[in-house]
Motif scaffolding. Structure first.
Motif, PDB file in Angstrom:
ATOM      1  N   LYS A  78       0.738  -1.024   0.034  1.00  0.00           N
ATOM      2  CA  LYS A  78      -0.089  -0.049   0.040  1.00  0.00           C
ATOM      3  C   LYS A  78       0.778   1.313  -0.015  1.00  0.00           C
ATOM      4  N   LEU A  79       0.792   2.150  -0.989  1.00  0.00           N
ATOM      5  CA  LEU A  79       1.714   3.092  -1.071  1.00  0.00           C
ATOM      6  C   LEU A  79       0.973   4.194  -0.797  1.00  0.00           C
ATOM      7  N   LYS A  80       2.058   5.533  -0.262  1.00  0.00           N
ATOM      8  CA  LYS A  80       1.468   6.778   0.297  1.00  0.00           C
ATOM      9  C   LYS A  80       2.577   7.731   0.032  1.00  0.00           C
ATOM     10  N   LYS A  81       2.232   9.013  -0.042  1.00  0.00           N
ATOM     11  CA  LYS A  81       3.250   9.805  -0.620  1.00  0.00           C
ATOM     12  C   LYS A  81       4.566   9.889   0.171  1.00  0.00           C
ATOM     13  N   SER A  82       4.239   9.436   1.411  1.00  0.00           N
ATOM     14  CA  SER A  82       5.358   9.237   2.407  1.00  0.00           C
ATOM     15  C   SER A  82       6.237   8.162   2.248  1.00  0.00           C
ATOM     16  N   SER A  83       5.608   7.207   1.195  1.00  0.00           N
ATOM     17  CA  SER A  83       6.241   6.057   1.313  1.00  0.00           C
ATOM     18  C   SER A  83       7.924   6.127   0.838  1.00  0.00           C
ATOM     19  N   GLN A  84       8.509   5.303   1.445  1.00  0.00           N
ATOM     20  CA  GLN A  84      10.330   5.471   1.160  1.00  0.00           C
ATOM     21  C   GLN A  84      10.676   4.060   0.946  1.00  0.00           C
TER      22      GLN A  84
END
Length: 94
Positions: A78-84
């Protein structure tokens, strides 16, 4: 009487509408077409967008509190803008 065939429908039975998301792989921005992807899809998108990784690299997601999680090719993320997606390293075979 309504003329429903003239206007395109915004409702489909194909699931939710994709949500484009920008994540970071090796500190480089990578545009993803949706907020869910497999490890392989993340690698393929990153490589297409110029991130210096190889298809056989293992991805590691950086989580809160300094924790990390390995991402396999078939793992759904599950990807988010904050995903690193942290440092990708070549898998060593011992």
């Amino acid at each position: 009487m309504s003329n429903t065939h003239d206007a395109p429908s915004t409702h489909t039975d194909h699931g939710p509408k994709p949500k484009p998301t920008t994540i970071h792989v090796n500190e480089k921005p990578v545009d993803m077409p949706d907020d869910h992807a497999t490890g392989l899809e993340i690698k393929q998108a990153a490589i297409r967008q110029g991130v210096q990784i190889q298809p056989d690299f293992e991805l590691v997601e950086e989580l809160e509190n300094g924790r990390t999680k390995n991402i396999g090719n078939d793992d759904e993320v599950k990807l988010k803008k904050s995903s690193q997606i942290g440092r990708a390293s070549c898998r060593e075979r011992v």
